[in-house]
Structures are given as structure tokens and as C-alpha cells.
Write an enzyme that holds these catalytic residues in place. Structure first.
Site, PDB file in Angstrom:
ATOM      1  N   ASP A 387     -22.478  58.025  -8.123  1.00 43.33           N
ATOM      2  CA  ASP A 387     -22.817  58.861  -9.145  1.00 43.33           C
ATOM      3  C   ASP A 387     -22.925  60.321  -8.598  1.00 43.33           C
ATOM      4  O   ASP A 387     -23.084  60.598  -7.549  1.00 43.33           O
ATOM      5  CB  ASP A 387     -23.960  58.259  -9.933  1.00 43.33           C
ATOM      6  CG  ASP A 387     -24.135  58.883 -11.162  1.00 43.33           C
ATOM      7  OD1 ASP A 387     -23.476  59.455 -11.750  1.00 43.33           O
ATOM      8  OD2 ASP A 387     -25.457  58.965 -11.776  1.00 43.33           O
ATOM      9  N   GLU A 390     -19.644  65.037  -8.568  1.00 40.13           N
ATOM     10  CA  GLU A 390     -18.602  66.159  -8.735  1.00 40.13           C
ATOM     11  C   GLU A 390     -18.672  67.337  -8.060  1.00 40.13           C
ATOM     12  O   GLU A 390     -17.423  67.945  -7.701  1.00 40.13           O
ATOM     13  CB  GLU A 390     -19.004  66.765 -10.290  1.00 40.13           C
ATOM     14  CG  GLU A 390     -18.727  65.452 -11.498  1.00 40.13           C
ATOM     15  CD  GLU A 390     -19.754  64.525 -11.291  1.00 40.13           C
ATOM     16  OE1 GLU A 390     -21.072  64.711 -11.061  1.00 40.13           O
ATOM     17  OE2 GLU A 390     -19.507  63.086 -11.796  1.00 40.13           O
ATOM     18  N   ASP A 458     -21.111  59.668 -19.068  1.00 38.90           N
ATOM     19  CA  ASP A 458     -22.257  59.552 -20.176  1.00 38.90           C
ATOM     20  C   ASP A 458     -21.544  59.547 -21.543  1.00 38.90           C
ATOM     21  O   ASP A 458     -21.681  60.763 -22.347  1.00 38.90           O
ATOM     22  CB  ASP A 458     -23.419  60.561 -19.873  1.00 38.90           C
ATOM     23  CG  ASP A 458     -23.796  60.332 -18.710  1.00 38.90           C
ATOM     24  OD1 ASP A 458     -23.706  59.256 -18.060  1.00 38.90           O
ATOM     25  OD2 ASP A 458     -24.605  61.148 -18.235  1.00 38.90           O
TER      26      ASP A 458
HETATM   27  O1  MIG Z   1     -28.563  62.673 -14.318  1.00 38.85           O
HETATM   28  O2  MIG Z   1     -28.529  57.450 -12.458  1.00 38.85           O
HETATM   29  O3  MIG Z   1     -23.658  58.897 -15.543  1.00 38.85           O
HETATM   30  O4  MIG Z   1     -24.593  56.308 -15.813  1.00 38.85           O
HETATM   31  O5  MIG Z   1     -27.310  55.911 -15.531  1.00 38.85           O
HETATM   32  C1  MIG Z   1     -28.127  61.346 -14.790  1.00 38.85           C
HETATM   33  C2  MIG Z   1     -28.909  57.792 -13.822  1.00 38.85           C
HETATM   34  C3  MIG Z   1     -27.746  60.551 -13.688  1.00 38.85           C
HETATM   35  C4  MIG Z   1     -25.564  59.634 -14.450  1.00 38.85           C
HETATM   36  C5  MIG Z   1     -24.696  58.677 -14.948  1.00 38.85           C
HETATM   37  C6  MIG Z   1     -25.573  57.486 -15.595  1.00 38.85           C
HETATM   38  C7  MIG Z   1     -26.710  57.040 -14.745  1.00 38.85           C
HETATM   39  C8  MIG Z   1     -27.638  58.088 -14.485  1.00 38.85           C
HETATM   40  N1  MIG Z   1     -26.867  59.315 -13.922  1.00 38.85           N
END
Ligand code: MIG
Length: 753
Positions: A387, A390, A458
Site C-alpha cells: 500500500d 505512489e 479508496d
Molecule cells: O492512509 O492501511 O488504500 O485500503 O485500508 C490510508 C490503511 C492507508 C489506504 C488503502 C486502504 C487501507 C488503508 N490505507
């Protein structure tokens, strides 16, 4: 600022595999990668080493061209490139000489300082599809996009850019098709005739080369095959990862994780996967566990295994600045992090607080990162969710001074997430030995399909997000990403029960079937919606498990030819204008034979467009004529799904997880059609890489319309199928369902219907 147009060719030379054309402004190079793939690179830095994150093939050697007057011609079996010398302009034609795509004669390729742009002629009837995860309509004509991987939380159905970069599109005009992949990781721009009085389309980037691959195959499917030949195809995913996945940000303790898993079994709702989101960690430090909430990770995962659940854990790139934390100490000591220009480690804040960011563009850093996964694999984690890559940081505006090794963030940002995921994949694959790791990433660049699934970030719990999310999935399929998912139910906000039902039933036909929700939202698991609704959700999840033989075979197809499991109708029915109609543009084929029509949760009937051919409603076999729209019932327990005439769909009995062997019966469903059809059935152990050593079971199943027979060819491969009984179920013949039984074995099986 000056605009530098590409001027006249001054000198033409050839090397073994490419042609070099010199102008006063730049050097242009041309390679042939395959008969339908030509690469053009126009650069102002010709001595910089040639490298690509995406491309895994080499060009052909012995390139040739002919020269006449003002023109060079490169002819392959399938494509003609004509290069106009004064000024230097490029035009692509089919082997028969029909023009596919060409530079705008006036502007062609040009620079404004570092920014490089290619202006191309726009054809009156030209449509554009592709670019992967982009909002907007299926046909991108008249719109423009930016690629700059972004943590697009709270995005709307119009937001651009989102998380991923796929600078690959397919153009359709005059009954012809072509593809263009702009392999450049700088911030890039695509304009499909939005603001040029319908004269030109253009694309370009803030830096780097005008470096593109032109695809001349005729047919969208063949272009995708060629594009995925060039950039790679997916491996067979672990079978368990295509079962039902349950996620939440976050299940806050081991006890909660276990009780959720337990409830699936109590309610007899099939499921395979449960996730640990960021709260399993100690202060969000990657490769640690919170010893209060998750005191015994191995104990928890052992119990999950006993319940036939696999565990996926999240990892973020940000490494907490904290002395004594292993990854911080080692990373600082070895200079593994992104820096400012003066060498200071770059710091930004994310979940753990102040963080450094690994330089995933360095092989040693990749190895270091990958090896650290023992912290997760030793307790038994088998899936890895990448996650925030980017990369995301609070404020979302990483300064242009930041460098990854000797490259600036601006140059490689769009590939950061892909390289992080590659590091995670390489590391976990090595640690797990012969076992397939499951990989999921949010940020991606072309080629990510080789080692990871993606999800679309999201989204929000609304009908419009559900519908546009399906377009994202379908569009990701056009750029080689077959294993894709959306947060079912919507990440942000709370779905109504109706939306939850509808989205879950659509999820049956989404390559990755994952229910996920944001922290602070209402609980989302199947039993949270009342007895009646739970029964509907259970039925849908059961259908997914019954369809697994079909779905797994569909992934096999993706692994072989790159065609996605969820296919916009623009792939199989390109000339049909109706498939681009905004009313029908969300519809897609799931595998070869099922057509799925997403419908808002507020509507109980739907207008569905069925392309040419015969169709049957999946579930009740009502026949529908193709080439027209139909108004059909769409109750919340029956999403409009249709089977193509001649459709072949292998199914199995319901199992509670892919760990269960099942009852050994393969249900082979066939729908009457006027044409012959075939299906490649594929099976392997679902968990190891033994399939790469010939240990699989694969056979062609064919339906012969005229003789009304079904044939299963001799099976290839040395794997013994888990099925021993074949039940052939024919639909649409004499308006009644007929069943025939036979022994399932590896030799030829022929059955008349
Ligand atoms: O700032 O890990 O897109 O699926 O649950 C949010 C917490 C960070 C973004 C991801 C989301 C995930 C969440 N993350």
C-alpha cells in the site's frame, strides 16, 4: 522558452538491430521487436543507457529499410513504417498500406525545454480505449489525462490522476486498430482530441525521451496479446487468492481476526482469505507485530490455517525514523533511503510518524527489503499487500529535490510502487520456496502484471462508484492487468443493504473478490446485513466457488496470452458502436462465455445490450436475441448475467474454501449455439510452482453444434485432476436441462447431447 520541432534528417545509419536518424535537434532510433511491433525512440540524450521497467523482450536483429526520395520505409510482415525525412515525421500503415496512425505533419515530435510531446493526426471516427485505471468513459475521445501516481483517497468518479500509470492506449478508426505504448515514467499527459478542434491527439511527458512502441495487429485482442508479450504476463495466482477475501481497516486484534474467520465457518459462508491491515504492527513499523493486540502471530495464523484461512498482511514503504528499529538503523547505515540533493535522507510523515523511504530502484535495497519478510512468513503469512507506494506521504507533495539513488523523484515516481512490489515479490518468492506468494499493490506501472494483482484504492460506498469501478477493472484489463479488484461495498462510507447485495453479486465476476472498508465505517461482513440478506450474499459467494474451475482456467488464459478475465465488450465486439454507448459501457465479458451487466442497487430492472449472437440468462436459461437491447429483470438476488450460445462453463460443487478437495464432480455446462466453440480447461495444485515443470492438467473441451456433441481431448500435463466424475449439463436444447454422467479421466471423452 522555445519550441523545438524535430527538423530534417541529416544522416541515416544502421546498427545491428536499429536504424539511427540524426537531426540537428535529436537522434531518432527505430527497432523492430516483432512483425507487428515497432519501437521509436527520439532522444536528445542518445548516450544515456537504454532501460525499461516494463519491457522484457529484445528487438529483432538485422533491421532493413528502403530509401526513396524523401522517405525511408521499414516493412515487417504486418506493419509498414514510412519515415518522412524533411522534416522527420513517422507514419504507420498496415501491410496493405492503409494508414493506421501518423504524426501531425506540422508539429510531429517537439520539445519545450525538457518537455517532449508528440502531436498526431486525429481521424474523424477515431476512438480511444485504454490507459488502465482512469476515470471517465470507455471511449476516451475528447478527454485528457495525467499520469502521476497519487494517493487519491476520497477520489470522485472524475478524479485524475489516480494511483497507477499505464501509458498504453488502443486507437480504433476506419475499421482498423493500433496500439501505442509510451514507455516513459516521467509525469505524462494524454489528450485524445480534447482541445485541438478535433484535429490532433497528443501525448508527452515532462522529461525523458519520446520513446514509444507501436502495435499494428488488427483486432484489440491481438494488440493486447502483443503488448503483454512485450511487457509480460501474469503467473498462475495461488488458487486461494481467487476465493472470497475478507478485509477491514483494521481488525484490531488477533482475537478479532479469529472471531471473524470463525463466523464464516459458523455461517457456512465460503471464504479463503483474511487480511491484517496496518494495526497489526507495532506503531506502524514495517516487519513488526504489535505484541499486545497480536501477541502470538504464529499461534493466530495456525488457528486461521486450521479454519482453512490464509493470511495477507499490509506493508507500506515508509520506514519509521527511530533508533533501535532494525530497518531504520540498517537503512541509514547503508544509505538505502531516498535523499535530498545534498545526501540528507528525505523525511516525510506517514502512519508511523516521520519516515524514510527505501530506494527500490537499487537491487541491493530490493534484496534487503525482500529478505525482511521472514518477520511475516515465519508466522505463516502468505499474501503481501503493498500500500501507499505512489509513494504517499502526508501532504502528498514530495519535493522535486528528492532523489532515489542518482535519479530524481520526478523521473521515476510512476515506477516506485511497481519496484517496491517487485522487491516484495522477489523476496517472498525466495523465502517461500516452491509456494506461490499472493501479491497486491495499489501503485503500478506497465509490466506489474508479471508479479502482482492490483486494486483500485479508496472508492466510496455509492452506486456510481460501483459502476465506474467496473470500468476501471475493464480498462485495467486492456493494459494487461487481469488480476484486479475494487473494494466491494465501497471503502469510504457505509453502503445501503441494497448496494452491499448488488456490489457483492457483481464481485462474483470481479477477478479479485475482496470486501474491504475504512476505519470508522460500520462492520461490513456478510452476516452484518440480516438473515435474509446474508442468505443472498452466501448464495453469491457460493456461486463464485462453484465457478472456480471456469475462473481459474480464465486466469490460465491470461497467463498464456495476456487477455484479461474481465473484458470490456470493446475487445470482442470492437466494430459494434453500441458497446461504447454510455448506457452499456460498463458491461463486460467475464471469461469467454459470460456477459455481466452491472446495475445500480436502486433499479430492479435493467436495460442490457446483448451483442450479436444468441444469449441465455444465466440461472434460468431464458433465450435472448443478440444485436439489440433488452429490458430484463434485475432483482437484488439476481444480477443480469448472460451466457453466450455455445458457452462452455466448467463448475464444481460448493466448497467452503479452496483447501477442500470437494466431491470430485466436474459439472460441465453447455449452452446450445449455432457455432462450434472451445474452452481450455486448466487445473494444477493451486499452491506451488510445480505447474512450471509440467505438473498441470489441461485439456481442450469442444462443442460441435452440428453433431450436437461435446468432446474432451486427451489431457496434457502430468497432474491428476481432482475430478473423477463428469456431469454434462446441457442448456437450451429442447428447452429443458439435460444431464449426462460419465467417468472423468484423461483420455478422450465424447458425449452426444
Ligand atoms: O492512509 O492501511 O488504500 O485500503 O485500508 C490510508 C490503511 C492507508 C489506504 C488503502 C486502504 C487501507 C488503508 N490505507
Amino acid at each position: 522558452m522555445q519550441t523545438q520541432l524535430l527538423g530534417n534528417a541529416k544522416q541515416v545509419t544502421t546498427q545491428n538491430d536499429h536504424i539511427i536518424i540524426q537531426t540537428a535537434e535529436a537522434t531518432a532510433k527505430i527497432w523492430v521487436y516483432a512483425p507487428a511491433i515497432i519501437r521509436v525512440n527520439i532522444t536528445q540524450t542518445p548516450d544515456k543507457p537504454d532501460a525499461s521497467f516494463a519491457v522484457i523482450q529484445q528487438p529483432e536483429t538485422g533491421i532493413k529499410f528502403t530509401e526513396a526520395d524523401n522517405e525511408l520505409t521499414i516493412t515487417t510482415g504486418q506493419l509498414i513504417l514510412k519515415v518522412n525525412k524533411t522534416p522527420l515525421r513517422f507514419s504507420f500503415y498496415t501491410a496493405e498500406g492503409k494508414v493506421l496512425s501518423e504524426d501531425d505533419a506540422r508539429f510531429g515530435v517537439n520539445w519545450q525545454n525538457e518537455r517532449v510531446v508528440n502531436y498526431r493526426k486525429l481521424y474523424a471516427d477515431e476512438k480511444f480505449i485504454g490507459l488502465g485505471e482512469k476515470t471517465g468513459d470507455l471511449n476516451r475521445r475528447g478527454t485528457h489525462y495525467v499520469n502521476w501516481n497519487t494517493d487519491a483517497s476520497k477520489h470522485t468518479i472524475y478524479t485524475d490522476p489516480l494511483y497507477k500509470t499505464f501509458p498504453f492506449f488502443i486507437g480504433l478508426h476506419s475499421g482498423l486498430t493500433y496500439g501505442l505504448f509510451f514507455d516513459n515514467t516521467h509525469k505524462s499527459y494524454f489528450d485524445f482530441g480534447a482541445t485541438t478542434d478535433d484535429e490532433m491527439s497528443w501525448f508527452g511527458a515532462d522529461g525523458g525521451d519520446m520513446n514509444y512502441y507501436f502495435f499494428g495487429a488488427q483486432g484489440v485482442a491481438d494488440i493486447i496479446k502483443d503488448y503483454t508479450w512485450l511487457t509480460g504476463r501474469m503467473e498462475m495466482p495461488p488458487l486461494w487468492s481467487i476465493g472470497y477475501q475478507q478485509c477491514r481497516y483494521s481488525y484490531m486484534s488477533a482475537d478479532e481476526v479469529l472471531s471473524i474467520a470463525q463466523k464464516f465457518r459458523e455461517h457456512n459462508i465460503p471464504a479463503d482469505v483474511i487480511y491484517c491491515d496496518i494495526d497489526y504492527m507495532d506503531n506502524y513499523k514495517i516487519f513488526t507485530w504489535n505484541d499486545e493486540a497480536f501477541p502470538d502471530p504464529k499461534g493466530m495464523i495456525d488457528k486461521l490455517k486450521a479454519l482453512d484461512f490464509r493470511t495477507v498482511c499490509i506493508v507500506d514503504p515508509g520506514i519509521k525514523v527511530e533508533e533501535g528499529y532494525k530497518q531504520y538503523d540498517e537503512g541509514v547505515a547503508k544509505n538505502y533511503f531516498a535523499t535530498y540533493t545534498n545526501g540528507d535522507n528525505y523525511i516525510a510523515s506517514v502512519w508511523p510518524g516521520r519516515c524514510h523511504f527505501p530506494n527500490f530502484f537499487d537491487d541491493e535495497v530490493k534484496e534487503w527489503w525482500g529478505a525482511a519478510f521472514t518477520a511475516l512468513t515465519e508466522p505463516g503469512v502468505e499474501g503481501f499487500w503493498n500500500d501507499m507506494n505512489e509513494p504517499a506521504a502526508w501532504g502528498q507533495n514530495i519535493p522535486y529535490l528528492v532523489k532515489f539513488g542518482d535519479r530524481y523523484m520526478a523521473e521515476v515516481r510512476n515506477a516506485y510502487g511497481m519496484e517496491m512490489t517487485k522487491a516484495t515479490y522477489n523476496g517472498t518468492r525466495q523465502i517461500l520456496g516452491n509456494k506461490r506468494p499472493f501479491m497486491l499493490t495499489r501503485a503500478a506501472y506497465c509490466g506489474t502484471q508479471r508479479f502482482s494483482a492490483v486494486w483500485t484504492g479508496d472508492n466510496t460506498a455509492t452506486d456510481e462508484h460501483m459502476l465506474y469501478g467496473q470500468r476501471l477493472v475493464n480498462s485495467l484489463g486492456l493494459v494487461g492487468m487481469s488480476f484486479t479488484g475494487v473494494d466491494i461495498g465501497g471503502y469510504t462510507g457505509n453502503p445501503t443493504p441494497e448496494l452491499m447485495l448488488r456490489w457483492n453479486s457483481l464481485g462474483v465476476y470481479i477477478p479479485m473478490y475482496r470486501n474491504h472498508a475504512e476505519i470508522g465505517t460500520a462492520m461490513r461482513e456478510p452476516w452484518e446485513w440480516g438473515q435474509e440478506n446474508m442468505a443472498i450474499i452466501r448464495k453469491d459467494i457460493e456461486l463464485r466457488y462453484r465457478l472456480l474451475p471456469y475462473i481459474y482456467s480464465g486466469f490460465y488464459e491470461s497467463s498464456q496470452n495476456g487477455l484479461p478475465l474481465s473484458r470490456t465488450l470493446a475487445i470482442d465486439y470492437t466494430p459494434d458502436e453500441n458497446v461504447f454507448d454510455v448506457r452499456y459501457q460498463n458491461q463486460f465479458l467475464f471469461g469467454n462465455s459470460l456477459l455481466v451487466a452491472p446495475v445500480e442497487s436502486t433499479k430492479l430492472t435493467a436495460e442490457v445490450y446483448l451483442p450479436e449472437g444468441e444469449w441465455y440468462r444465466f440461472g434460468n436459461d431464458k433465450a435472448y436475441e443478440g444485436g439489440m437491447a433488452h429490458t430484463v429483470p434485475a432483482p437484488l438476488n439476481d444480477l443480469p448475467v448472460f451466457v453466450k450460445g455455445g458457452g462452455i462453463i466448467p463448475m464444481q460443487s460448493v466448497i467452503q474454501s479452496t483447501n477442500e478437495a470437494g466431491d470430485g464432480i466436474l459439472y460441465l455446462h453447455i449452452w446450445k449455439g449455432i457455432q462450434d466453440s472451445t474452452f481450455i480447461y486448466y487445473e494444477d495444485d493451486g499452491v506451488t510452482y510445480d505447474n512450471e515443470r509440467g505438473i498441470f492438467h489441461k485439456r481442450e473441451i469442444s462443442y460441435h453444434a452440428e453433431s450436437n456433441t461435446v468432446m474432451l481431448a486427451v489431457a496434457e500435463g502430468s497432474y491428476t485432476s481432482k475430478f473423477n466424475t463428469l456431469k454434462l449439463i446441457s442448456h437450451g436444447f429442447d428447452k429443458s436441462i439435460k444431464e449426462k454422467e460419465a467417468l472423468y479421466h484423461s483420455g478422450v471423452i465424447e458425449i452426444s447431447l
